[in-house]
Design an enzyme around this catalytic site. Structure first.
Site, short mmCIF file in Angstrom:
data_model
loop_
_atom_site.label_atom_id
_atom_site.label_comp_id
_atom_site.label_asym_id
_atom_site.label_seq_id
_atom_site.Cartn_x
_atom_site.Cartn_y
_atom_site.Cartn_z
N SER A 103 0.85 -1.19 0.00
CA SER A 103 0.00 0.00 0.00
C SER A 103 0.88 1.24 0.00
CB SER A 103 -0.86 -0.02 1.26
OG SER A 103 -1.36 1.27 1.53
N SER A 104 0.34 2.34 -0.49
CA SER A 104 1.13 3.58 -0.55
C SER A 104 1.45 4.14 0.84
CB SER A 104 0.41 4.64 -1.37
OG SER A 104 -0.86 4.91 -0.83
N CYS A 105 0.76 3.64 1.88
CA CYS A 105 1.04 4.16 3.23
C CYS A 105 2.36 3.66 3.80
CB CYS A 105 -0.10 3.83 4.18
SG CYS A 105 -0.23 2.09 4.55
N TYR A 142 -0.08 -1.03 10.24
CA TYR A 142 -0.32 -1.65 8.92
C TYR A 142 0.88 -1.43 8.01
CZ TYR A 142 -2.72 -2.39 4.42
OH TYR A 142 -3.10 -2.83 3.17
N LYS A 196 3.37 -4.15 6.19
CA LYS A 196 3.56 -4.20 4.73
C LYS A 196 5.04 -4.01 4.36
CE LYS A 196 -0.55 -5.11 3.20
NZ LYS A 196 -0.77 -6.36 2.44
N HIS A 244 -12.80 2.70 3.61
CA HIS A 244 -12.05 3.82 3.06
C HIS A 244 -13.01 4.93 2.66
CE1 HIS A 244 -9.02 0.59 2.55
NE2 HIS A 244 -8.19 1.56 2.87
O1 GFB Z 1 -9.63 6.40 2.68
P1 GFB Z 1 -9.23 6.73 4.07
O2 GFB Z 1 -10.00 6.11 5.17
O3 GFB Z 1 -7.72 6.35 4.30
O4 GFB Z 1 -9.33 8.32 4.28
P2 GFB Z 1 -6.27 7.00 4.07
C1 GFB Z 1 -8.86 9.24 3.35
C2 GFB Z 1 -9.21 10.65 3.76
O5 GFB Z 1 -10.63 10.83 3.63
C3 GFB Z 1 -8.88 11.02 5.20
C4 GFB Z 1 -11.16 11.44 4.78
O6 GFB Z 1 -8.40 12.35 5.24
C5 GFB Z 1 -10.25 10.92 5.89
O7 GFB Z 1 -10.36 11.73 7.04
N1 GFB Z 1 -12.58 11.10 4.93
C6 GFB Z 1 -13.62 11.98 4.81
C7 GFB Z 1 -13.11 9.89 5.21
N2 GFB Z 1 -14.78 11.38 5.06
C8 GFB Z 1 -14.50 10.06 5.31
C9 GFB Z 1 -15.31 8.96 5.63
O8 GFB Z 1 -16.54 9.03 5.77
N3 GFB Z 1 -14.67 7.77 5.80
C10 GFB Z 1 -13.31 7.64 5.66
N4 GFB Z 1 -12.76 6.43 5.82
N5 GFB Z 1 -12.52 8.70 5.39
C11 GFB Z 1 -5.65 4.54 4.48
C12 GFB Z 1 -4.68 3.85 5.42
O9 GFB Z 1 -5.38 5.86 4.67
O10 GFB Z 1 -5.41 4.27 3.12
C13 GFB Z 1 -4.43 2.46 5.02
O11 GFB Z 1 -5.15 3.99 6.73
C14 GFB Z 1 -4.19 2.29 3.56
O12 GFB Z 1 -3.35 1.99 5.76
C15 GFB Z 1 -5.26 2.96 2.75
O13 GFB Z 1 -2.93 2.80 3.21
C16 GFB Z 1 -5.02 2.86 1.26
O14 GFB Z 1 -5.97 7.22 2.63
O15 GFB Z 1 -6.05 8.19 4.95
#
Ligand code: GFB
Length: 309
Positions: free
Chosen positions: A108-110, A137, A141, A180
């Site tokens: 993953s890109s993280c 995580y 990875k 996500h």
């Molecule tokens: O997709 P996401 O949960 O993961 O969140 P990451 C991306 C951005 O969207 C963050 C915002 O800034 C969240 O605060 N966001 C806005 C929301 N509304 C929402 C919502 O309703 N739900 C969610 N989930 N986010 C993950 C990593 O990071 O990406 C993993 O934690 C992995 O390890 C994955 O790398 C691909 O992009 O921040």
């Protein structure tokens, strides 16, 4: 890898694994092996050893993982570290022991530092601190990447790793606490439209930038890499453009047909400010994405089962 090669897809029910199975079947590969987690517990060393001893697959796509969005990564920190370490160690080690010809591990890109130079080149790995919300995580990875790298170095195993950007597509997780951002927004806007709500809550400031790739494009990249890549260094698989979460929310609202207001909740974390991948290496080898973000979201929104929402 030819059409009758025995190919094991670990994680075939997940978004990534199921997309790889669809692409392989579409291309005529006819000797695919997969097991549900009830039938094969990948965190159990002895069970995985027995599976490899019995099946002896020739190729492995390692798409099984404990995954989730920013909240799930942050809350279930122990599980994300433990389960991912166990799954990947068991599969990679036994793939080596039972003579698998080639294995592709997905990360993953993280894995890259929180404040890596943009776009993020593969050489940024381990050059700075990680984003705290997904550090467990990411560390799991990174360990997977290093297992592939060191097993190639020490044993000559042809194991490669690829790092996809944020993904979306069929079989995504729509649980609002664990998902996500993209599936969460699709669900929230759909429900708000149906209920005629005036507002939808968006986590964080809306300012972080994210890059999104449709999982069918990733699946094509995985098969492409299985055939064309044999390098110890991990390789990025991205779309090539990113957008802010606010812009993403506006796009999803437009596609779904929600006309109300967006309310940003600053009590929820933003996570990494930006993680646009530099995918020039895979592009120079001949792969490129085909599905635009709007087209991909429209397709997902049309096809997803909304009955449980
Ligand atoms: O997709 P996401 O949960 O993961 O969140 P990451 C991306 C951005 O969207 C963050 C915002 O800034 C969240 O605060 N966001 C806005 C929301 N509304 C929402 C919502 O309703 N739900 C969610 N989930 N986010 C993950 C990593 O990071 O990406 C993993 O934690 C992995 O390890 C994955 O790398 C691909 O992009 O921040």
């Amino acid at each position: 890898m030819n059409k009758s090669s025995k190919i094991y897809i670990a994680g075939h029910r997940g978004m990534v694994g199921s997309a790889i199975v669809r692409r392989l079947e579409h291309k005529g590969y006819n000797n695919l092996v997969f097991k549900t987690s009830q039938d094969l517990d990948l965190t159990s060393q002895s069970t995985v050893q027995q599976f490899f001893d019995y099946e002896k697959p020739e190729y492995v796509f390692l798409a099984a993982a404990k995954v989730g969005g920013i909240n799930a990564n942050n809350v279930y920190r122990g599980q994300f570290l433990y389960e991912n370490l166990m799954i990947q160690s068991n599969v990679i080690h036994h793939a080596y022991q039972y003579g698998v010809k080639k294995l592709l591990f997905l990360g993953s890109s993280c894995i890259y530092p929180k404040l890596a130079d943009q776009p993020i080149h593969e050489d940024s790995l381990l050059t700075g601190p990680l984003e705290p919300t997904n550090e467990p995580y990411a560390i799991a990875k990174i360990t997977g990447i290093k297992l592939c790298e060191t097993y190639r170095h020490q044993y000559g195993a042809d194991f490669i790793s690829a790092m996809p950007t944020n993904l979306y597509g069929p079989n995504d997780n729509y649980d609002l606490e664990k998902s996500h951002v993209l599936p969460a927004l699709i669900r929230k806007f759909h429900v708000a439209k149906v209920n005629r709500d005036k507002t939808v809550e968006i986590w964080g400031s809306g300012k972080p930038l994210r890059e999104f790739l449709h999982v069918d494009d990733l699946a094509e990249a995985c098969i492409f890499l299985m055939k064309n890549y044999a390098d110890p260094k991990t390789i990025n698989v991205g779309f090539g453009e990113d957008i802010t979460i606010k812009e993403l929310a506006e796009l999803v609202a437009d596609i779904v047909g929600f006309t109300g207001e967006l309310v940003f909740n600053a009590n929820k974390p933003d996570g990494t400010p930006r993680k646009l991948m530099d995918s020039s290496r895979i592009r120079s080898l001949g792969w490129q994405p085909r599905i635009s973000l709007r087209e991909g979201i429209e397709k997902v929104y049309t096809e997803v089962d909304k009955s449980g929402w």
